[in-house]
Motif scaffolding. Structure first.
Motif, PDB file in Angstrom:
ATOM      1  N   ILE A 193       0.757  -1.074   0.043  1.00 25.72           N
ATOM      2  CA  ILE A 193       0.069  -0.118   0.354  1.00 25.72           C
ATOM      3  C   ILE A 193       1.041   1.062   0.040  1.00 25.72           C
ATOM      4  CG2 ILE A 193      -1.825   1.271   1.396  1.00 25.72           C
ATOM      5  CD1 ILE A 193      -2.898  -0.820   2.687  1.00 25.72           C
ATOM      6  N   PRO A 194       0.741   2.466  -0.322  1.00 26.62           N
ATOM      7  CA  PRO A 194      -0.616   2.977  -1.621  1.00 26.62           C
ATOM      8  C   PRO A 194      -0.706   2.365  -2.845  1.00 26.62           C
ATOM      9  CG  PRO A 194       0.690   4.317  -1.396  1.00 26.62           C
ATOM     10  CD  PRO A 194       1.605   3.514  -0.457  1.00 26.62           C
ATOM     11  N   THR A 195      -1.416   2.236  -3.845  1.00 23.97           N
ATOM     12  CA  THR A 195      -1.045   1.615  -4.841  1.00 23.97           C
ATOM     13  C   THR A 195      -1.809   3.299  -6.263  1.00 23.97           C
ATOM     14  OG1 THR A 195      -2.902  -0.458  -4.918  1.00 23.97           O
ATOM     15  CG2 THR A 195      -2.260   0.456  -6.883  1.00 23.97           C
ATOM     16  N   GLY A 196       0.002   3.235  -6.538  1.00 25.73           N
ATOM     17  CA  GLY A 196      -0.599   4.296  -7.323  1.00 25.73           C
ATOM     18  C   GLY A 196      -0.686   5.674  -6.695  1.00 25.73           C
ATOM     19  N   GLY A 197       0.670   5.774  -5.595  1.00 29.46           N
ATOM     20  CA  GLY A 197      -0.201   7.212  -5.070  1.00 29.46           C
ATOM     21  C   GLY A 197       1.372   7.448  -4.201  1.00 29.46           C
ATOM     22  N   SER A 198       2.027   8.528  -3.645  1.00 30.30           N
ATOM     23  CA  SER A 198       2.896   8.833  -2.975  1.00 30.30           C
ATOM     24  C   SER A 198       2.654   9.314  -1.901  1.00 30.30           C
ATOM     25  CB  SER A 198       4.123   9.777  -3.647  1.00 30.30           C
ATOM     26  OG  SER A 198       2.703  11.507  -3.479  1.00 30.30           O
ATOM     27  N   ALA A 199       1.258   9.285  -0.912  1.00 30.43           N
ATOM     28  CA  ALA A 199       0.921   9.638   0.765  1.00 30.43           C
ATOM     29  C   ALA A 199       0.547   8.708   1.158  1.00 30.43           C
ATOM     30  CB  ALA A 199      -0.395  10.434   0.544  1.00 30.43           C
ATOM     31  N   HIS A 200       2.524   8.512   1.509  1.00 34.14           N
ATOM     32  CA  HIS A 200       2.662   7.412   1.995  1.00 34.14           C
ATOM     33  C   HIS A 200       4.268   7.356   3.175  1.00 34.14           C
ATOM     34  CE1 HIS A 200       5.096   4.684  -0.541  1.00 34.14           C
ATOM     35  NE2 HIS A 200       4.268   5.830  -1.151  1.00 34.14           N
ATOM     36  N   ASP A 201       4.283   7.154   4.350  1.00 35.80           N
ATOM     37  CA  ASP A 201       6.095   7.259   5.033  1.00 35.80           C
ATOM     38  C   ASP A 201       7.307   7.240   3.794  1.00 35.80           C
ATOM     39  OD1 ASP A 201       3.733   7.262   7.287  1.00 35.80           O
ATOM     40  OD2 ASP A 201       4.745   7.041   8.603  1.00 35.80           O
ATOM     41  N   THR A 202       7.061   6.561   3.213  1.00 36.69           N
ATOM     42  CA  THR A 202       8.509   5.832   2.768  1.00 36.69           C
ATOM     43  C   THR A 202       8.763   7.044   1.656  1.00 36.69           C
ATOM     44  OG1 THR A 202       7.911   4.200   1.285  1.00 36.69           O
ATOM     45  CG2 THR A 202       8.330   3.465   3.228  1.00 36.69           C
ATOM     46  N   PHE A 203       8.428   7.216   0.646  1.00 35.22           N
ATOM     47  CA  PHE A 203       8.173   7.823  -0.424  1.00 35.22           C
ATOM     48  C   PHE A 203       8.999  10.426   1.102  1.00 35.22           C
ATOM     49  CE2 PHE A 203       6.645  12.346  -2.196  1.00 35.22           C
ATOM     50  CZ  PHE A 203       7.508  12.206  -3.073  1.00 35.22           C
ATOM     51  N   TRP A 204       7.833   9.987   1.951  1.00 39.38           N
ATOM     52  CA  TRP A 204       7.748  10.953   2.541  1.00 39.38           C
ATOM     53  C   TRP A 204       9.775  11.505   3.109  1.00 39.38           C
ATOM     54  CZ3 TRP A 204       6.627  15.483   0.625  1.00 39.38           C
ATOM     55  CH2 TRP A 204       5.768  16.228  -0.692  1.00 39.38           C
ATOM     56  N   ASP A 205       9.545  10.231   3.469  1.00 38.54           N
ATOM     57  CA  ASP A 205      11.244   9.928   4.348  1.00 38.54           C
ATOM     58  C   ASP A 205      12.344  10.331   3.651  1.00 38.54           C
ATOM     59  OD1 ASP A 205      12.555   9.008   6.822  1.00 38.54           O
ATOM     60  OD2 ASP A 205      12.548   6.847   6.067  1.00 38.54           O
ATOM     61  N   PHE A 206      11.779   9.199   2.391  1.00 33.33           N
ATOM     62  CA  PHE A 206      13.019   9.835   1.449  1.00 33.33           C
ATOM     63  C   PHE A 206      13.371  11.350   1.432  1.00 33.33           C
ATOM     64  CE2 PHE A 206      14.665   9.872  -2.863  1.00 33.33           C
ATOM     65  CZ  PHE A 206      15.568   9.158  -2.406  1.00 33.33           C
ATOM     66  N   VAL A 207      11.916  12.313   0.373  1.00 33.06           N
ATOM     67  CA  VAL A 207      11.929  12.929  -0.308  1.00 33.06           C
ATOM     68  C   VAL A 207      12.105  14.065   1.174  1.00 33.06           C
ATOM     69  CG1 VAL A 207      10.484  12.465  -2.392  1.00 33.06           C
ATOM     70  CG2 VAL A 207       9.712  13.623   0.100  1.00 33.06           C
TER      71      VAL A 207
END
Ligand code: HDD
Length: 714
Positions: A193-207
Motif C-alpha cells: 500500500i498505496p497503489t498509485g500514489g505517493s501519500a505514504h511514509d516511505t516516500f516522504w521519509d526519503f524526499v
C-alpha cells in the motif's frame, strides 16, 4: 506556446492516405502489416497449423471419465495461456499509447544534421507511450503522479527515443539513487500500500531527507500531477542534450513538447473520484479522441544554449533538477507531432514497446548529466528481463525503419534468419559486409561529440549542483493564487497520510521552509504543527523572481474548445428545439456533446418525440465532463429538480468549477440548488450566452468561483 509559423505543413498534406510523401510512415506501417493477423474467415487451428474440430471439450475417457494427457490441443492452449503475462515495467507500468507522425517546420541544418529535422516534406512515423510512474498496470489513470511522455521517432537514420516526462525536472541528480527513490515511492513492502500514489511514509521519509528532490516534489504536488487529459500535458526531455550540425558545432538543448490543446488539469477531488468512476479515464480519452478524428497535436521545441554560454547561468546545465526558465531562453519551435492512429493490439504495441534514452541518431548527443548517463545503461538492461532477451529490437513495434544489419547473432527469441557465413568483421568470405560508414556531413556513421575531458576519476557531486531550493521557490512564486492553494492542499493531504510525525515535521521545517515560508506555515497549520519562522539553509536568490511560463493558466491552448466534453441533462418534457440549438452551437465549435438522461432509456420531448440519450447521469457522472448545460422544458426542469442524481450532478460540477448553463427557465432549479450566477454559471438561451459559456470552457475552469465552491459538500 505553439507558434503560428506559416511554413508549417498544412493538415491536408499529412492526414489521411493521400499525403504526397509518406514513404517512411508507409514503411513502418508495412513492417507492422507483415505481422498483423486478421482471423476473419479463417479456421481455428493450433499453433502448428492443425485445424481444430472441438474447442469446447477436453479429450476424455468417456463422457464422465478422466482427461487424457495426450490432448495436445488442450495442453498447447493452456500452456500458452499460463505464460501470457510478462513482467510489467518496474516503473511506468500503467500506460497507453498511439501512433502518429512528426514533421519538421523547416530545415534546421544550422542546429543539427539529424535528417528528420532537415526537410519539412519528410513525414517521420512516431509511437508515443504515456504513463504514470508509481502504480502497477491495472492502477488508476488519474492518481497524483508524474506522467511519462516517451516518443519513439522511426527516422531513416535509426530510432530516436525521447524518453521524457510531463515535468521538466527530476527527483534526483545521480542515477545511482534511482533504486532508492523508486523503492521509497513504490507501495510499501510489508503491505503493498498505496497503489498509485505517493501519500505514504516511505516516500516522504526519503524526499524529506534528500533536499535535491524539493523542486520535483513541488511539481508533483502541483496541478501538473493530475492532468485533465494526456492530450493536455506538456512534455520535457528533462536533461540537457546536445544537437550537432554538419560542421561538428554542438549546441546544448532542452526538449519541450507544447500541446495545442493547452495545459489543463482536473481538481484533486475530481481526480480521486475519477480513479473509481472511470479508472481508464485517460486512456479512454486518448483513444476516443483519435477514433473521432480529433487528433492531438504537440509542437516540438528546443531551448538552445550555445557552447560558449554553458556556464552563464545561475545553475548547472547538467543538473537535472533545474529548468532553464523560458523567460531566459525561449523555446524555438522545430516541428509538430500529430497522433492519428490507435494501436490494433495493446500488448503487441503499448506493452512491448521498449524505449531507451540511449537510442539517438547522428546530429543528437548526450551530455554528462549523471542521471542521463545512468539511464543510458538502465533501459536496455531492463528489457532483458521484461522482454526476455537481447532481441527485443525485432519485435515489430521496436523495429527501426532503417536497415539494421550487423554481426550480432542468435540469443533468445531471434526471429531474423541471417544469411551468409561470416558473422564477424573484418571478413573476406562475405565480401567484408556489413561495413562501417565513416562519419560524414549527411548520412554518415554515428560519431560522438569530441568533448575534451581532463579530470580525476572520483565519486563526487559538483558544487554547482548544491542549490536545491531557489527553483522550487521560483516555481511556487510563479503560480496563480489558485494554483498555490492547490499546492498547499496537496502537501497537506499527502503529509496528513504520513503516520510518523517526525517525517511530517522534517518536510515542513527542512524542505518547505526553505522553499517559501508562507507555504510552510499553511501546510504546518493544516497538520497541526508549529509554523517555521526561518529556513534551515541560505537559499540562493535567483535573478528572476517569477517565470510566467510555469503557470498552467498561461497555456490555454490554440484550438478553443475543440474536444471539450459537455453534458446536456435532459428528462421527459425537455424542449427539443432548445437541445438542438445548443448541440448545433457546440458542434460548430467542435466540442463533444453528450445527452444524459435519468436512465439510459430515451426521454420524451415536450412535443412527444423520443429523444435518445448517450448515457444515464449515473453511468457518466459529472467528473467525466468539462461543462454542463440544462436545456429548456418545464417538465424536464421539474423532473431534474426532484432527482437526487441530477442535483448531485449539478452541484458537483459547480464544486469542480465547471462552466455551467441553464435555459432561462432554469432559474427556479438554480435557486433550489442554492447556486448563484457567475462568469461561468449562466442563464439564457441565446447565442451571446452560449458565447460566454464557450469562453468559460476555453478558460477550462471558473477559477473565480473556487472560494464560493468550498461550501459545497464533496
Ligand atoms: Fe526512467 C521507464 C522517464 C529516470 C530507469 N522512464 C521510463 C519511462 C519513462 C521514463 C517515460 C516509460 C517508458 C515507456 O513508456 O516504456 N526516467 C524518465 C525520466 C527520467 C527517468 C524523464 C529522468 C529524467 N529512469 C530514470 C533513471 C533510471 C530509469 C535515473 C535508472 C537509472 N525508467 C527506467 C527503467 C524503465 C523506465 C527501469 C522501466 C521500464 C523501462 O525503463 O523500459 O529502466
Amino acid at each position: 506556446m505553439p507558434s503560428n509559423k506559416t511554413d508549417a505543413p498544412k493538415e491536408s498534406q499529412v492526414a489521411g492516405t493521400q499525403t504526397p510523401d509518406r514513404a517512411n510512415t508507409n514503411a513502418k506501417l508495412q513492417s507492422l502489416e507483415d505481422v498483423r493477423s486478421d482471423a476473419t474467415g479463417q479456421a481455428l487451428r493450433t499453433n502448428q497449423g492443425v485445424k481444430i474440430a472441438d474447442n469446447q471439450n477436453t479429450l476424455k475417457v468417456g463422457e464422465r471419465g478422466p482427461s487424457l494427457l495426450e490432448d495436445f490441443i488442450m495442453r498447447e492452449k493452456i500452456t500458452h495461456f499460463d505464460h501470457e503475462r510478462i513482467p510489467e515495467r518496474i516503473v511506468h507500468a500503467r500506460g497507453t499509447g498511439a501512433h502518429g507522425y512528426f514533421q519538421s517546420y523547416g530545415n534546421h541544418a544550422a542546429l543539427t544534421k539529424a535528417g528528420f529535422l532537415q526537410d519539412p516534406e519528410k513525414v517521420t512515423p512516431v509511437f508515443v507511450r504515456f504513463s504514470t510512474v508509481q502504480g502497477p498496470r491495472g492502477s488508476g489513470d488519474t492518481v497524483r503522479d508524474v506522467r511519462g511522455f516517451a516518443v519513439k521517432f522511426y527516422t531513416d537514420e535509426g530510432n530516436f527515443d525521447l524518453v521524457g516526462n510531463n515535468m521538466p525536472v527530476f527527483f534526483i541528480q545521480d542515477a545511482i539513487k534511482f533504486p532508492d527513490f523508486v523503492h521509497a515511492v513504490k507501495p510499501e513492502p510489508h503491505n503493498e500500500i498505496p497503489t498509485g500514489g505517493s501519500a505514504h511514509d516511505t516516500f516522504w521519509d526519503f524526499v524529506s531527507l534528500v533536499p535535491e528532490s524539493a523542486h520535483m516534489v513541488i511539481w508533483a504536488m502541483s496541478d501538473r500531477a493530475i492532468p485533465r487529459s494526456l492530450r493536455m500535458m506538456e512534455g520535457f526531455g528533462v536533461h540537457t542534450f546536445r544537437l550537432i550540425n554538419a560542421e561538428g558545432v554542438s549546441s546544448f538543448v532542452k526538449f519541450h513538447w507544447k500541446p495545442r490543446q493547452g495545459v489543463h488539469s482536473v481538481l484533486w477531488d475530481e481526480a480521486q473520484k475519477l480513479a473509481g468512476k472511470d479508472t481508464d479515464y485517460h486512456r479512454r480519452d486518448l483513444r476516443e479522441s483519435i477514433e473521432t478524428g480529433d487528433y492531438p497535436e504537440w509542437e516540438l521545441g528546443v531551448q538552445i544554449v550555445s557552447a560558449e554560454d554553458e556556464h552563464k547561468f545561475e545553475f548547472d546545465l547538467l543538473d537535472p533538477t533545474k529548468i532553464i526558465p523560458e523567460e531566459l531562453v525561449p523555446v524555438t519551435p522545430l516541428g509538430k507531432m500529430v497522433l492519428n492512429r490507435n494501436p490494433d493490439n495493446f500488448f503487441a504495441e503499448v506493452e512491448q514497446i521498449a524505449f531507451c534514452p540511449g537510442h539517438i541518431v547522428p546530429g543528437i548527443d548526450f551530455t554528462n548529466d549523471p542521471l542521463l548517463q545512468g539511464r543510458l545503461f538502465s533501459y536496455t538492461d531492463t528489457q532483458l528481463s521484461r522482454l526476455g532477451g537481447p532481441n527485443f529490437h525485432e519485435i515489430p513495434i521496436n523495429r527501426p525503419v532503417a536497415p539494421n544489419h550487423n554481426n550480432q547473432r542468435d540469443a533468445l527469441h531471434r526471429t531474423r534468419v541471417d544469411k551468409g557465413r561470416a558473422s564477424y568483421e573484418p571478413n573476406s568470405i562475405d565480401g567484408g559486409w556489413p561495413k562501417e560508414t565513416p562519419p560524414a556531413a549527411q548520412d554518415g556513421g554515428f560519431e560522438s561529440f569530441h568533448e575534451r575531458i581532463d579530470a580525476h576519476k572520483i565519486r563526487q557531486r559538483s558544487e554547482s549542483f548544491s542549490d536545491h531550493f531557489s527553483q522550487a521557490r521560483l516555481f511556487f512564486q510563479s503560480m496563480s493564487p489558485n494554483e498555490q492553494q492547490h499546492i498547499i492542499k496537496a502537501y497537506s493531504f499527502e503529509l496528513g497520510k504520513v503516520e510518523r510525525e517526525h517525517i511530517r515535521a522534517r518536510e515542513v521545517n527542512e524542505i518547505l521552509a526553505n522553499i517559501d515560508l508562507k507555504l510552510a506555515a499553511a501546510v504546518a497549520e493544516n497538520l497541526g504543527l508549529p509554523a517555521p519562522t526561518a529556513g534551515t539553509v541560505q537559499v540562493k536568490q535567483m535573478s528572476l523572481a517569477q517565470s510566467p511560463a510555469l503557470s498552467q493558466m498561461n497555456h490555454p491552448g490554440t484550438i478553443g474548445i475543440k474536444g471539450r466534453k459537455v453534458a446536456l441533462l435532459v428528462a421527459n418534457g425537455v424542449d427539443g428545439a432548445s437541445v438542438d440549438k445548443l448541440v448545433k452551437a457546440l458542434e460548430a465549435q467542435s466540442a463533444k456533446v453528450l445527452l444524459l438522461g435519468p436512465s439510459s432509456a430515451p426521454v420524451k420531448t415536450a412535443d412527444g418525440k423520443a429523444l435518445p440519450v448517450d448515457a444515464s447521469m449515473e453511468g457518466m457522472p459529472s467528473v467525466m465532463f468539462d461543462g454542463v448545460w440544462v436545456p429548456a422544458g418545464q417538465a424536464s426542469l421539474e423532473a431534474l429538480g426532484k432527482s437526487g442524481l441530477a442535483k448531485h450532478f449539478l452541484l458537483e460540477a459547480y464544486k469542480h468549477l465547471k462552466p455551467m448553463g441553464l435555459a432561462a427557465q432554469g432559474k427556479t432549479l438554480l435557486d433550489a440548488l442554492g447556486l448563484q450566477e457567475d462568469t461561468g454559471l449562466l442563464l439564457g438561451d441565446d447565442q451571446p450566452v452560449f458565447e460566454k459559456f464557450f469562453e468559460a470552457l476555453k478558460q477550462h475552469r471558473v477559477w473565480a468561483r473556487e472560494a464560493a465552491a468550498e461550501a459545497i459538500p464533496a
